[in-house]
Design a protein around this motif. Sequence first.
Motif, PDB file in Angstrom:
ATOM      1  N   VAL A  81       5.155   3.320   2.625  1.00 30.26           N
ATOM      2  CA  VAL A  81       4.708   2.042   2.042  1.00 30.26           C
ATOM      3  C   VAL A  81       4.565   1.019   3.168  1.00 30.26           C
ATOM      4  O   VAL A  81       5.420   0.971   4.062  1.00 30.26           O
ATOM      5  CB  VAL A  81       5.734   1.511   1.011  1.00 30.26           C
ATOM      6  CG1 VAL A  81       5.210   0.290   0.279  1.00 30.26           C
ATOM      7  CG2 VAL A  81       6.122   2.582   0.007  1.00 30.26           C
ATOM      8  N   ARG A 129       0.866  12.038   0.418  1.00 28.58           N
ATOM      9  CA  ARG A 129       0.119  13.260   0.739  1.00 28.58           C
ATOM     10  C   ARG A 129       1.002  14.451   0.394  1.00 28.58           C
ATOM     11  O   ARG A 129       2.227  14.331   0.365  1.00 28.58           O
ATOM     12  CB  ARG A 129      -0.240  13.274   2.228  1.00 28.58           C
ATOM     13  CG  ARG A 129       0.997  13.199   3.108  1.00 28.58           C
ATOM     14  CD  ARG A 129       0.693  13.344   4.579  1.00 28.58           C
ATOM     15  NE  ARG A 129       1.941  13.370   5.338  1.00 28.58           N
ATOM     16  CZ  ARG A 129       2.600  14.474   5.657  1.00 28.58           C
ATOM     17  NH1 ARG A 129       2.116  15.661   5.328  1.00 28.58           N
ATOM     18  NH2 ARG A 129       3.741  14.423   6.295  1.00 28.58           N
ATOM     19  N   LEU A 178       5.679  10.225   1.122  1.00 29.08           N
ATOM     20  CA  LEU A 178       5.135   8.918   0.767  1.00 29.08           C
ATOM     21  C   LEU A 178       5.646   7.847   1.724  1.00 29.08           C
ATOM     22  O   LEU A 178       6.766   7.945   2.231  1.00 29.08           O
ATOM     23  CB  LEU A 178       5.590   8.694  -0.662  1.00 29.08           C
ATOM     24  CG  LEU A 178       5.579   7.386  -1.378  1.00 29.08           C
ATOM     25  CD1 LEU A 178       5.500   7.687  -2.862  1.00 29.08           C
ATOM     26  CD2 LEU A 178       6.814   6.591  -1.110  1.00 29.08           C
ATOM     27  N   ASN A 202       0.864  -1.176   0.000  1.00 27.68           N
ATOM     28  CA  ASN A 202       0.000   0.000   0.000  1.00 27.68           C
ATOM     29  C   ASN A 202       0.908   1.235   0.000  1.00 27.68           C
ATOM     30  O   ASN A 202       1.645   1.469   0.945  1.00 27.68           O
ATOM     31  CB  ASN A 202      -0.887  -0.065   1.256  1.00 27.68           C
ATOM     32  CG  ASN A 202      -1.781   1.136   1.414  1.00 27.68           C
ATOM     33  OD1 ASN A 202      -1.442   2.230   0.940  1.00 27.68           O
ATOM     34  ND2 ASN A 202      -2.895   0.974   2.109  1.00 27.68           N
ATOM     35  N   GLU A 210      -4.667  11.979   2.568  1.00 23.65           N
ATOM     36  CA  GLU A 210      -3.821  10.956   1.954  1.00 23.65           C
ATOM     37  C   GLU A 210      -4.510  10.329   0.753  1.00 23.65           C
ATOM     38  O   GLU A 210      -5.725  10.200   0.721  1.00 23.65           O
ATOM     39  CB  GLU A 210      -3.519   9.858   2.976  1.00 23.65           C
ATOM     40  CG  GLU A 210      -2.632  10.340   4.100  1.00 23.65           C
ATOM     41  CD  GLU A 210      -2.277   9.235   5.088  1.00 23.65           C
ATOM     42  OE1 GLU A 210      -1.204   9.333   5.691  1.00 23.65           O
ATOM     43  OE2 GLU A 210      -3.083   8.290   5.266  1.00 23.65           O
ATOM     44  N   LYS A 211      -3.696   9.926  -0.222  1.00 26.91           N
ATOM     45  CA  LYS A 211      -4.170   9.117  -1.346  1.00 26.91           C
ATOM     46  C   LYS A 211      -3.390   7.827  -1.290  1.00 26.91           C
ATOM     47  O   LYS A 211      -2.259   7.824  -0.797  1.00 26.91           O
ATOM     48  CB  LYS A 211      -3.876   9.807  -2.669  1.00 26.91           C
ATOM     49  CG  LYS A 211      -4.708  11.028  -2.918  1.00 26.91           C
ATOM     50  CD  LYS A 211      -4.444  11.532  -4.317  1.00 26.91           C
ATOM     51  CE  LYS A 211      -5.250  12.784  -4.592  1.00 26.91           C
ATOM     52  NZ  LYS A 211      -5.000  13.268  -5.953  1.00 26.91           N
ATOM     53  N   SER A 212      -3.960   6.761  -1.798  1.00 29.53           N
ATOM     54  CA  SER A 212      -3.201   5.516  -1.734  1.00 29.53           C
ATOM     55  C   SER A 212      -3.449   4.666  -2.966  1.00 29.53           C
ATOM     56  O   SER A 212      -4.428   4.854  -3.683  1.00 29.53           O
ATOM     57  CB  SER A 212      -3.579   4.740  -0.481  1.00 29.53           C
ATOM     58  OG  SER A 212      -4.882   4.248  -0.618  1.00 29.53           O
ATOM     59  N   PHE A 237       3.896   1.141   8.521  1.00 27.28           N
ATOM     60  CA  PHE A 237       4.397   1.849   7.346  1.00 27.28           C
ATOM     61  C   PHE A 237       5.902   2.080   7.467  1.00 27.28           C
ATOM     62  O   PHE A 237       6.437   2.211   8.578  1.00 27.28           O
ATOM     63  CB  PHE A 237       3.685   3.187   7.183  1.00 27.28           C
ATOM     64  CG  PHE A 237       2.366   3.070   6.452  1.00 27.28           C
ATOM     65  CD1 PHE A 237       2.340   2.927   5.072  1.00 27.28           C
ATOM     66  CD2 PHE A 237       1.163   3.088   7.140  1.00 27.28           C
ATOM     67  CE1 PHE A 237       1.128   2.815   4.393  1.00 27.28           C
ATOM     68  CE2 PHE A 237      -0.043   2.969   6.476  1.00 27.28           C
ATOM     69  CZ  PHE A 237      -0.059   2.830   5.097  1.00 27.28           C
ATOM     70  N   THR A 256       1.048   5.062   0.166  1.00 20.00           N
ATOM     71  CA  THR A 256       0.193   6.156   0.619  1.00 20.00           C
ATOM     72  C   THR A 256       0.998   7.454   0.548  1.00 20.00           C
ATOM     73  O   THR A 256       2.139   7.488   1.005  1.00 20.00           O
ATOM     74  CB  THR A 256      -0.300   5.862   2.053  1.00 20.00           C
ATOM     75  OG1 THR A 256      -1.153   4.721   1.993  1.00 20.00           O
ATOM     76  CG2 THR A 256      -1.082   7.023   2.632  1.00 20.00           C
TER      77      THR A 256
END
Length: 370
Positions: A191, A157, A189, A153, A164-166, A204, A155
């Motif tokens: 992950v 911003r 970013l 994932n 946030e966008k993912s 993350f 993620t």
Amino acid sequence: MREDMAGRLVAWLLLPVMLIVATETNDLETIEILFEKSPNSVSALWDWNYECPDEVTYTAAYKKLGAPDNESQECVTTEQCSCEIPYGLLDHSHNYTLLINATTPGGKILLYSKDFDPNCKIKPPTDVHVNTSDALVIVTFTTSKLSYIEEYNITFRRNDSKNEKSALAQSGIYIIPPNELLPEHTYCLKVNVYNKQTMELSVFSPEECFMAPARGPPDNLRMEALDSTYLLNWDWDFDRSPNPTFTVEKCHTFDSCAKIKRCENITTTQCDCSELLFIGNHILRVSVYDSHRQEKSANVIQFHPSQDTVISPPKDLKMGIKGNKLFINVSAPEGFNNSNIYHLCDWLTHLEYWTKSTQNSEVRILYQVL
Ligand SMILES: *[C@@H]1O[C@H](CO)[C@@H](O)[C@H](O)[C@H]1NC(C)=O
Ligand SMILES: *[C@@H]1O[C@H](CO)[C@@H](O)[C@H](O)[C@H]1NC(C)=O
Ligand SMILES: *[C@@H]1O[C@H](CO)[C@@H](O)[C@H](O)[C@H]1NC(C)=O
Ligand SMILES: *[C@@H]1O[C@H](CO)[C@@H](O)[C@H](O)[C@H]1NC(C)=O
Ligand SMILES: *[C@@H]1O[C@H](CO)[C@@H](O)[C@H](O)[C@H]1NC(C)=O
Ligand SMILES: *[C@@H]1O[C@H](CO)[C@@H](O)[C@H](O)[C@H]1NC(C)=O
Ligand SMILES: *[C@@H]1O[C@H](CO)[C@@H](O)[C@H](O)[C@H]1NC(C)=O
Ligand SMILES: *[C@@H]1O[C@H](CO)[C@@H](O)[C@H](O)[C@H]1NC(C)=O
Ligand SMILES: *[C@@H]1O[C@H](CO)[C@@H](O)[C@H](O)[C@H]1NC(C)=O
């Protein structure tokens, strides 16, 4: 054991089908209990032959392995046949037992249990690197050899925002679609990894910040997608710089880029990209070498054929009267020659007709499924 779990994961995906064929005679003797670990909690999920029967009432509790039953705590139900225990309530130096107490409509009480280890063993991806060369943002990271059962994932911003966008990546390379980023803004970013087999989710990775690259020249990239013909156009000021060479590449979000045939070192401001697959979301990059100014630059555009393609109308309208009936024939739109276009969507023919008169005009519309 692993193959067993993989088999069960497939079975979960088939759940809707299984429900249809399952009969009333479900057997509550065989329960399956799975544990899913996220960074903040352990979830237990269970089923009886892939079902969570409405008529069964149950409670779930957990206790340290070997502790007496009166020392158990409630595992709080989240959805049907699942409950969750926050990590804060668990002592990581012990293993635990989950207890399920189910009561059938007939009043029969069934007890089940399964041990679990609260410790999460999965670590986030390492060496997260963001390469922002030539108008693209390419994220790479190191994955375990299990990458076929892991998903990542990504993620991100804007550095000055919490929004946030993912996106999910299946391998250690991911190209962020250009529409997701504003050029020359700073983004951060991170992950994480989810193992589909052990159902464990890592924390993350530390955040990695980068500046989204500038775009162009060339400017005003635009795709003219008509039926199966995809023409990519862009602008260039030939008065200012008369001898540019352009190269067009196609990129996939999960892959690197490859040059488009016959669009390498071209001098025109157009590239025929009709070789692109109708299915998928393509990222196209146009690079220019401006020999006059001895400069290189690039621009990118996102092209999603199934959303961006214009289908031309049906053609060859023919009419004939037989008896007292009017027959109308039309041939299929040109785009239907591409079997993907034809098969991927549900098409309707829309036919309008009206009475020719200077006073008033009546329009009627007929639809027919193709
Ligand atoms: C559980 O039961 C045992 C004896 O059966 C007792 O010694 C213990 O104090 C009880 N524990 C709790 C938390 O009630
Ligand atoms: C918990 O169980 C695992 C096996 O699932 C074992 O490797 C580990 O040593 C156990 N931990 C404790 C504290 O007993
Ligand atoms: C199981 O649940 C039933 C009904 O809630 C209760 O009467 C029974 O004592 C429970 N049994 C155990 C072992 O927790
Ligand atoms: C970024 O990508 C470009 C083009 O693929 C490559 O030449 C460059 O070495 C990469 N930079 C880093 C820091 O990895
Ligand atoms: C975001 O990045 C920009 C450019 O690097 C910097 O000027 C700004 O201070 C940063 N903002 C925050 C909230 O970190
Ligand atoms: C990725 O993780 C974030 C933060 O936990 C979550 O909000 C988002 O839904 C996840 N995205 C995907 C595609 O799973
Ligand atoms: C395009 O130009 C590059 C750099 O001058 C060269 O290496 C490459 O072979 C050329 N490709 C074609 C197809 O002409
Ligand atoms: C429409 O197509 C049918 C079958 O192909 C043909 O028999 C008929 O003559 C056509 N009608 C007109 C008006 O072209
Ligand atoms: C599409 O198919 C029709 C009939 O099969 C043919 O006449 C037409 O030339 C085809 N168009 C293209 C662009 O291939």
